[in-house]
Design a protein around this motif. Structure first.
Motif, mmCIF file in Angstrom:
data_model
loop_
_atom_site.group_PDB
_atom_site.id
_atom_site.type_symbol
_atom_site.label_atom_id
_atom_site.label_comp_id
_atom_site.label_asym_id
_atom_site.label_seq_id
_atom_site.Cartn_x
_atom_site.Cartn_y
_atom_site.Cartn_z
ATOM 1 N N HIS A 174 6.118 0.486 7.140
ATOM 2 C CA HIS A 174 7.111 1.108 8.021
ATOM 3 C C HIS A 174 6.553 2.483 8.353
ATOM 4 O O HIS A 174 6.462 3.352 7.481
ATOM 5 C CB HIS A 174 8.469 1.234 7.333
ATOM 6 N N SER A 175 6.156 2.690 9.599
ATOM 7 C CA SER A 175 5.476 3.933 9.939
ATOM 8 C C SER A 175 5.822 4.397 11.346
ATOM 9 O O SER A 175 5.983 3.585 12.265
ATOM 10 C CB SER A 175 3.956 3.741 9.837
ATOM 11 N N TYR A 176 5.906 5.720 11.491
ATOM 12 C CA TYR A 176 5.976 6.338 12.816
ATOM 13 C C TYR A 176 4.591 6.251 13.439
ATOM 14 O O TYR A 176 3.571 6.312 12.747
ATOM 15 C CB TYR A 176 6.411 7.789 12.669
ATOM 16 N N HIS A 194 6.856 -1.729 12.162
ATOM 17 C CA HIS A 194 7.355 -2.346 10.932
ATOM 18 C C HIS A 194 6.679 -3.706 10.782
ATOM 19 O O HIS A 194 6.702 -4.520 11.713
ATOM 20 C CB HIS A 194 8.879 -2.483 10.989
ATOM 21 N N ILE A 195 6.103 -3.957 9.602
ATOM 22 C CA ILE A 195 5.281 -5.148 9.407
ATOM 23 C C ILE A 195 5.659 -5.837 8.104
ATOM 24 O O ILE A 195 5.952 -5.184 7.096
ATOM 25 C CB ILE A 195 3.781 -4.788 9.369
ATOM 26 N N SER A 196 5.623 -7.165 8.129
ATOM 27 C CA SER A 196 5.768 -7.933 6.899
ATOM 28 C C SER A 196 5.058 -9.270 7.056
ATOM 29 O O SER A 196 4.794 -9.723 8.182
ATOM 30 C CB SER A 196 7.245 -8.165 6.553
ATOM 31 N N LEU A 197 4.732 -9.885 5.917
ATOM 32 C CA LEU A 197 4.138 -11.224 5.899
ATOM 33 C C LEU A 197 5.260 -12.238 5.691
ATOM 34 O O LEU A 197 6.023 -12.144 4.721
ATOM 35 C CB LEU A 197 3.110 -11.337 4.774
ATOM 36 N N LEU A 198 5.369 -13.203 6.597
ATOM 37 C CA LEU A 198 6.447 -14.186 6.550
ATOM 38 C C LEU A 198 5.877 -15.590 6.623
ATOM 39 O O LEU A 198 4.752 -15.799 7.085
ATOM 40 C CB LEU A 198 7.419 -13.968 7.714
ATOM 41 N N LYS A 199 6.681 -16.548 6.181
ATOM 42 C CA LYS A 199 6.305 -17.949 6.347
ATOM 43 C C LYS A 199 7.005 -18.497 7.591
ATOM 44 O O LYS A 199 7.995 -17.946 8.059
ATOM 45 C CB LYS A 199 6.695 -18.770 5.120
ATOM 46 N N THR A 200 6.464 -19.591 8.117
ATOM 47 C CA THR A 200 7.071 -20.209 9.287
ATOM 48 C C THR A 200 8.466 -20.718 8.938
ATOM 49 O O THR A 200 8.637 -21.486 7.994
ATOM 50 C CB THR A 200 6.210 -21.383 9.780
ATOM 51 N N VAL A 201 9.451 -20.275 9.690
ATOM 52 C CA VAL A 201 10.847 -20.565 9.358
ATOM 53 C C VAL A 201 11.144 -22.048 9.438
ATOM 54 O O VAL A 201 11.885 -22.601 8.628
ATOM 55 C CB VAL A 201 11.793 -19.791 10.296
ATOM 56 N N ALA A 202 10.555 -22.737 10.391
ATOM 57 C CA ALA A 202 10.882 -24.152 10.621
ATOM 58 C C ALA A 202 10.441 -25.042 9.474
ATOM 59 O O ALA A 202 10.906 -26.175 9.348
ATOM 60 C CB ALA A 202 10.228 -24.622 11.908
#
Length: 789
Positions: A174-176, A194-202
């Motif tokens: 989370h950065s300006y 703003h960044i995050s690692l996510l899995k495919t929702v489906a």
């Protein structure tokens, strides 16, 4: 198989026109690609959220935001820019999905160590490459509209600014991120990323435990042999689980931190209470042990051996050895569970951000400013020196210099080397060390700086510690003005300017004004890059780009100083009256920035009687390559020849004054008398910017320090120079300000791009570089913002 992606959410807060030279239609275009890729734009826009309806008139906006499938880019709604310092609220968030499904990246070094006997192999694992975000400023003239406007906007990029997201940041950030374009397109886009690692929702996953499921037999932290079935896949899944765990922890910690910072805490109590990774790992491990047949696939253990095995794994279930003890199905189930948790946290944060976007932006901007002081210190070398007690005042006197050196022989030995050459050599050695440096931070990297770190100016900061002054006269009207009652001075300024009453004074505004003064044959916008950096640090500051001496810098400094003094007084009074009408004026902070002989004009103006009532409000003085001791000892023979021609052919009065040839008696020259005036004494902060590459201004003159030639000159000229030097330093040493900051900043530019030409040979290139690049200003001003505010 479990597909993952990095979601990069970019929130565009506002567009602020600092100094765009052309009115017209503008829009921002955003795209992203892998740093080590083939140039294909891989960030795919997944969602756009307009937080607020644009607050612009019908004539100030056109069309809507747009996503271009050809390069996977996002473009904001076109908006019209009419004037300087114009704000355009954008209030839109665009999320890009950066997929890992087609990435072939090298295994982590720690994993390679476990199988060093194997040849180097590539597997599909979370990214070890950075992502480049590209911001383009698209421009179209005001005359264009309709389909013609859209056609021009889609093909014309006026300026580009790129940033690098390092691999570490792709797991959570989370950065300006201030997007500033180039010197000709000075506009700021306030952005947070703003960044995050996510899995495919489906994807859904039901854990199955067939008897023939693959399980790593080695539970001692070693990888199975290359020939083992499923070797590559289990490695990928282990890394995937570890990455998702790291991303979740970062997301949870940063969300809580942001909540506390803006006093709007996110309630994660229930989520944390249900969070038990050790329990989840234990149940999966137990299921794997129970489902493994006893036909030789896995060795049998007695109860004590099983207990020791489980205990060692639970000590650090995130270790490679522990995660490898799970079957592939269990690993995928683990990853799926953590992925669901990440989605919950990510969506919770996005809702929280939408409700508190302004406070979050302000906090991230403040954090960014604090972090830059540390990160940009790569290019800055700091030191402290003590102010000398006194220099030679006559031929027979002794000297105490930089730590108590005594006698003229010591001085000659001390100054045997050329200080400018020594400083340049020191900076070049530091530049070489930067070229060898591997920068491995988690912060977003501005490629205007980090794109080629060795080309960034090296700044050597010398903070001078004050010492007791050599003498005190207190005879001038400057000293008398300081001793007068504040109420008397305030009354003189304007009877209606400073409101009466303690409560009004306490609640009134501090009026901060900065005056920028150009140099010889300069333009009033010469210092606009320094001004823009100042405005970014303190947007509420009022500034004056002095025009009083534009096209009038060849005459007498006294006349130029008088014109500047009148211009400043008129400007200050106008701003004081305006503030007084809007609620009251508590105090004034009056700062000056000068380039080249503009510094001489500033000091001459401060010696003018009409400036006397304002001297007590002087705050910060930034001298950019100013000849404060004139050209009495100038070693640049080519430049000296040019000065001689100006004096002979054009009878330029200011050149006679700079070279102390305006009077046969040196003690009756303009410069000698100027140094006797208390023009520096009332500033709380004094920053002298110099460059050993600048051949237009003598190095010692810009730094107000002793030079080798003067220390061996026992003629009247040497005595006059030392008296001028002592008078200037006595003002800085003066107790009129309780805590004065005095710094010398050596700016060493990378001149390799200029090549070998006349400008670099005579030293003009570095003198002008102060006006054409703002990176040095970023480094200095963002490292010491308290001196400007």
């Amino acid at each position: 198989m479990l597909d993952t992606f990095h979601e990069v959410a970019i929130y565009l807060h506002r567009f602020h026109n600092l100094d765009l030279f052309q009115q017209g239609w503008y829009q921002i275009k955003i795209s992203m690609k892998w740093e080590d890729g083939d140039g294909t734009y891989v960030g795919i826009p997944s969602r756009v959220v307009q937080y607020e309806a644009p607050k612009m008139g019908s004539d100030d906006s056109y069309g809507v935001w747009r996503i271009d499938d050809s390069d996977n880019s996002f473009s904001t709604q076109p908006f019209k820019i009419r004037y300087a310092r114009q704000d355009v609220p954008l209030s839109v968030m665009i999320a890009f999905n950066v997929s890992l499904s087609n990435r072939e990246v090298q295994l982590d070094c720690s994993i390679q160590a476990h199988r060093s006997h194997l040849p180097c192999l590539n597997y599909q694992v979370p990214a070890k490459s950075g992502v480049i975000i590209k911001f383009e400023l698209i421009y179209s003239p005001l005359l264009e509209k309709g389909s013609e406007l859209q056609a021009i906007l889609s093909t014309s990029a006026a300026a580009v600014h790129e940033f690098r997201i390092p691999p570490k940041a792709l797991l959570g950030l989370h950065s300006y991120c201030p997007v500033l374009f180039d010197a000709f397109h000075s506009a700021l886009v306030d952005i947070s990323i703003h960044i995050s690692l996510l899995k495919t929702v489906a994807q859904t996953f039901q854990k199955k435990l067939p008897s023939n499921s693959f399980t790593v037999e080695n539970i001692d932290g070693k990888f199975p042999d290359k020939s083992t079935k499923g070797f590559g896949k289990v490695v990928k899944e282990v890394l995937l689980v570890k990455s998702l765990l790291t991303a979740r922890d970062i997301l949870l910690e940063e969300a809580q931190k942001l909540g506390r910072a803006i006093d709007q805490t996110i309630d994660f109590t229930e989520f944390i209470s249900q969070l038990d990774d050790t329990k989840l790992f234990g149940s999966l491990l137990q299921a794997d042990v129970s489902s493994t047949s006893s036909d030789g696939k896995r060795p049998e253990f007695d109860d004590s051996q099983k207990s020791k095995e489980k205990e060692s794994l639970f000590l650090d279930f995130r270790s490679n050895g522990a995660l490898q003890s799970l079957s592939r199905d269990s690993l995928l189930h683990f990853a799926h569970t953590i992925g669901n948790q990440n989605h919950y946290l990510w969506n919770t944060f996005l809702n929280f951000h939408r409700a508190n976007k302004t406070k979050i932006m302000e906090y991230l901007r403040e954090s960014w400013a604090n972090d830059r002081r540390i990160e940009w210190s790569i290019w800055m070398v700091h030191s402290k020196v003590e102010m000398p007690h006194h220099f030679i005042s006559s031929r027979g006197d002794e000297v105490s210099l930089h730590g108590g050196l005594r006698g003229k022989v010591s001085v000659l030995r001390k100054l045997a080397d050329d200080p400018a050459q020594t400083a340049a050599t020191r900076a070049e050695l530091h530049r070489r060390s930067i070229a060898q440096m591997k920068i491995n931070s988690r912060s977003i990297q501005d490629l205007q700086i980090f794109g080629d770190p060795s080309s960034v100016p090296v700044v050597i900061v010398e903070r001078v510690i004050n010492a007791p002054r050599r003498s005190s006269s207190g005879n001038s009207y400057f000293g008398q003005a300081i001793q007068r009652a504040p109420s008397t001075l305030l009354t003189e300024l304007s009877s209606a300017s400073i409101v009466s009453g303690a409560n009004h004074l306490q609640n009134g505004r501090v009026l901060k004004i900065v005056i920028f003064v150009h140099g010889f044959q300069g333009h009033h916008l010469d210092l606009r890059l320094v001004r823009n950096q100042w405005l970014l640090i303190d947007p509420k500051v009022e500034f004056l780009m002095s025009e009083a001496n534009e096209d009038k810098t060849s005459g007498d400094f006294r006349e130029m100083g008088n014109r500047l003094a009148k211009e400043v007084v008129s400007f200050v009074k106008k701003k004081m009256d305006k503030v007084s009408r809007s609620g009251g004026l508590r105090s004034i902070k009056l700062s000056f920035v000068g380039h080249s002989i503009g510094n001489v004009i500033i000091r001459t103006a401060l010696a003018d009687s009409i400036m006397e009532p304002y001297l007590r409000f002087l705050h910060t003085y930034v001298s950019v390559s100013g000849p404060h001791l004139g050209y009495l000892y100038s070693s640049n023979s080519l430049f000296n020849s040019g000065l001689w021609l100006l004096k002979k052919l054009k009878s330029t009065q200011c050149i006679h004054q700079l070279t102390l040839t305006d009077d046969p008696d040196l003690q009756n020259t303009f410069f000698f008398k100027l140094c006797q005036q208390k023009t520096l004494e009332n500033f709380k902060n004094i920053i002298l910017l110099s460059s050993p590459q600048d051949g237009y201004v003598p190095y010692h003159s810009a730094r107000i320090e002793l030079c080798p030639a003067s220390s061996s000159d026992f003629s009247k000229r040497g005595k006059v120079f030392l008296e001028m030097l002592n008078n200037c330093l006595d003002q800085i040493r003066s107790p009129s300000v309780e805590h004065r900051v005095f710094m010398r900043c050596d700016v060493n530019f990378n001149m390799s791009s200029h090549g070998k030409n006349l400008n670099t040979f005579i030293g003009r290139a570095a003198h002008i570089e102060f006006l054409e690049t703002d990176i040095f200003a970023k480094l200095i001003m963002w490292s010491f913002p308290d001196l400007l505010q």
